[in-house]
Design a protein around this motif. Sequence first.
Motif, short mmCIF file in Angstrom:
data_model
loop_
_atom_site.label_atom_id
_atom_site.label_comp_id
_atom_site.label_asym_id
_atom_site.label_seq_id
_atom_site.Cartn_x
_atom_site.Cartn_y
_atom_site.Cartn_z
N PHE A 149 0.80 -1.22 0.00
CA PHE A 149 0.00 0.00 0.00
C PHE A 149 0.83 1.27 0.00
N GLY A 150 2.14 1.14 -0.11
CA GLY A 150 3.00 2.29 -0.29
C GLY A 150 3.08 3.25 0.88
N VAL A 151 2.83 2.78 2.10
CA VAL A 151 2.93 3.65 3.27
C VAL A 151 4.40 3.83 3.64
N PRO A 152 4.89 5.07 3.80
CA PRO A 152 6.30 5.30 4.14
C PRO A 152 6.64 4.70 5.51
N PHE A 153 7.90 4.31 5.66
CA PHE A 153 8.32 3.72 6.94
C PHE A 153 8.21 4.73 8.08
N ALA A 154 8.33 6.02 7.77
CA ALA A 154 8.19 7.04 8.81
C ALA A 154 6.80 7.01 9.43
N GLU A 155 5.78 6.59 8.65
CA GLU A 155 4.42 6.50 9.18
C GLU A 155 4.14 5.14 9.80
N ILE A 156 4.89 4.13 9.39
CA ILE A 156 4.73 2.79 9.97
C ILE A 156 5.41 2.72 11.34
N ALA A 157 6.52 3.45 11.49
CA ALA A 157 7.34 3.36 12.71
C ALA A 157 6.55 3.57 14.00
N PRO A 158 5.71 4.61 14.10
CA PRO A 158 4.97 4.80 15.37
C PRO A 158 4.02 3.65 15.70
N VAL A 160 4.47 0.44 15.14
CA VAL A 160 5.21 -0.71 15.68
C VAL A 160 6.16 -0.29 16.80
N GLU A 161 6.09 1.00 17.17
CA GLU A 161 6.89 1.55 18.27
C GLU A 161 8.38 1.33 18.05
N ARG A 162 8.81 1.66 16.81
CA ARG A 162 10.20 1.56 16.43
C ARG A 162 10.59 2.79 15.61
N SER A 163 11.89 2.92 15.34
CA SER A 163 12.34 3.99 14.46
C SER A 163 12.01 3.64 13.01
N PRO A 164 12.01 4.64 12.11
CA PRO A 164 11.77 4.32 10.69
C PRO A 164 12.76 3.30 10.14
N GLU A 165 14.01 3.36 10.56
CA GLU A 165 14.99 2.40 10.07
C GLU A 165 14.68 1.00 10.60
N ALA A 166 14.26 0.91 11.85
CA ALA A 166 13.88 -0.39 12.41
C ALA A 166 12.64 -0.95 11.72
N ALA A 167 11.70 -0.06 11.35
CA ALA A 167 10.53 -0.50 10.60
C ALA A 167 10.93 -1.03 9.23
N ARG A 168 11.90 -0.36 8.60
CA ARG A 168 12.43 -0.82 7.32
C ARG A 168 13.04 -2.21 7.45
N GLN A 169 13.75 -2.44 8.56
CA GLN A 169 14.37 -3.73 8.80
C GLN A 169 13.31 -4.82 9.03
N LEU A 170 12.21 -4.45 9.67
CA LEU A 170 11.11 -5.41 9.85
C LEU A 170 10.59 -5.89 8.50
N ALA A 171 10.37 -4.94 7.58
CA ALA A 171 9.88 -5.30 6.25
C ALA A 171 10.90 -6.15 5.51
N SER A 172 12.17 -5.80 5.66
CA SER A 172 13.22 -6.56 5.00
C SER A 172 13.28 -7.99 5.52
N ARG A 173 13.14 -8.13 6.85
CA ARG A 173 13.13 -9.47 7.44
C ARG A 173 11.92 -10.27 6.97
N ALA A 174 10.78 -9.59 6.86
CA ALA A 174 9.57 -10.27 6.37
C ALA A 174 9.76 -10.74 4.94
N ARG A 175 10.38 -9.90 4.09
CA ARG A 175 10.62 -10.29 2.69
C ARG A 175 11.52 -11.52 2.62
N ARG A 176 12.53 -11.57 3.47
CA ARG A 176 13.43 -12.73 3.48
C ARG A 176 12.68 -13.99 3.87
N ARG A 177 11.78 -13.87 4.83
CA ARG A 177 11.01 -15.03 5.26
C ARG A 177 10.01 -15.47 4.19
N LEU A 178 9.52 -14.49 3.41
CA LEU A 178 8.57 -14.81 2.35
C LEU A 178 9.25 -15.38 1.12
N ARG A 179 10.50 -14.98 0.91
CA ARG A 179 11.22 -15.37 -0.31
C ARG A 179 11.30 -16.89 -0.42
#
Length: 310
Positions: A149-158, A160-179
Amino acid sequence: MTGESLPAVSGGASPEHDDMLWFAEQFDRHRARLRAVAYRMLGSLTEADDALQEAWIRSIRADSTVIDNISGWLVTLVGRVCIDMLRARTARRESLMGTTLPEPVVSTGESLDPEQASLLADSVGLALLVVLDSLEPAERLAVVLHDMFGVPFAEIAPIVERSPEAARQLASRARRRLRGTVTTPDADLARQRKVVDAFLAATRAGDFERLLTLLDPAIVLRVDPGSRPWVGPTVLAGATDVAGHISTHAIRFARLCSTALVNGAAGVLAASADGVLAVAGVTVSGGRIIEIDLLLDPERLAALHIATGS
């Protein structure tokens, strides 16, 4: 709330009334997208509608004058509600055994109706929802909101109670698990139907050898029996084992089965005069069936809405 507008607002023309009316209009305008977000997050239409109702209640407590992007604000609001629901669900499931499948979107017609098509945009098959269900709630939210849905990580971060970079890492980890776990189905729906029709014919005949030719060697069968008595594994892998199980056990009700659209792909619907007995999501890839997700839970089947399509 399925297919319905949100509650009408009545009363005098106060600022609070204007705010509620505005939020109601915005919810109606964006409802299809919000429901699609909730369905990808929760894998259940019933829970998705509950999430939208809760989001609506939360929205009318907000100040509309501080919202710059109402579409994005509503998506993140629904995301907040969904992650709360996922966390509560995870806690409940710790004491449960067996396989729990997502709630399918089923049509007996040749195509999806407009509401279903909107809900399933970008090919949200049942198999994809099964894989998404394996993610941690924060991972699921990050990858669904950002990648789908194209939501920026800066808006996702609050959320999940993490920083935008940590939110980015969450998505990256999810992609690895999905791959490597998400199978791309054949795009041709007519070809899918042909394979599923042949599968049903072989099942009715108890033709083990024919079933073997229709099943991918790496096929996975998942069964969600719910409260229905079930003998045998709820997850079975390998063409030989799956064909043996189907030719032995499914022949009894195969005559009640027909091809249907399940999450936009060719699947199976089993029904009698007493109601729906089973729904199977089928993933056809390379001309063979590589995944079958079989829902047998009587309570969830009784509540399932079957569209007639067109």
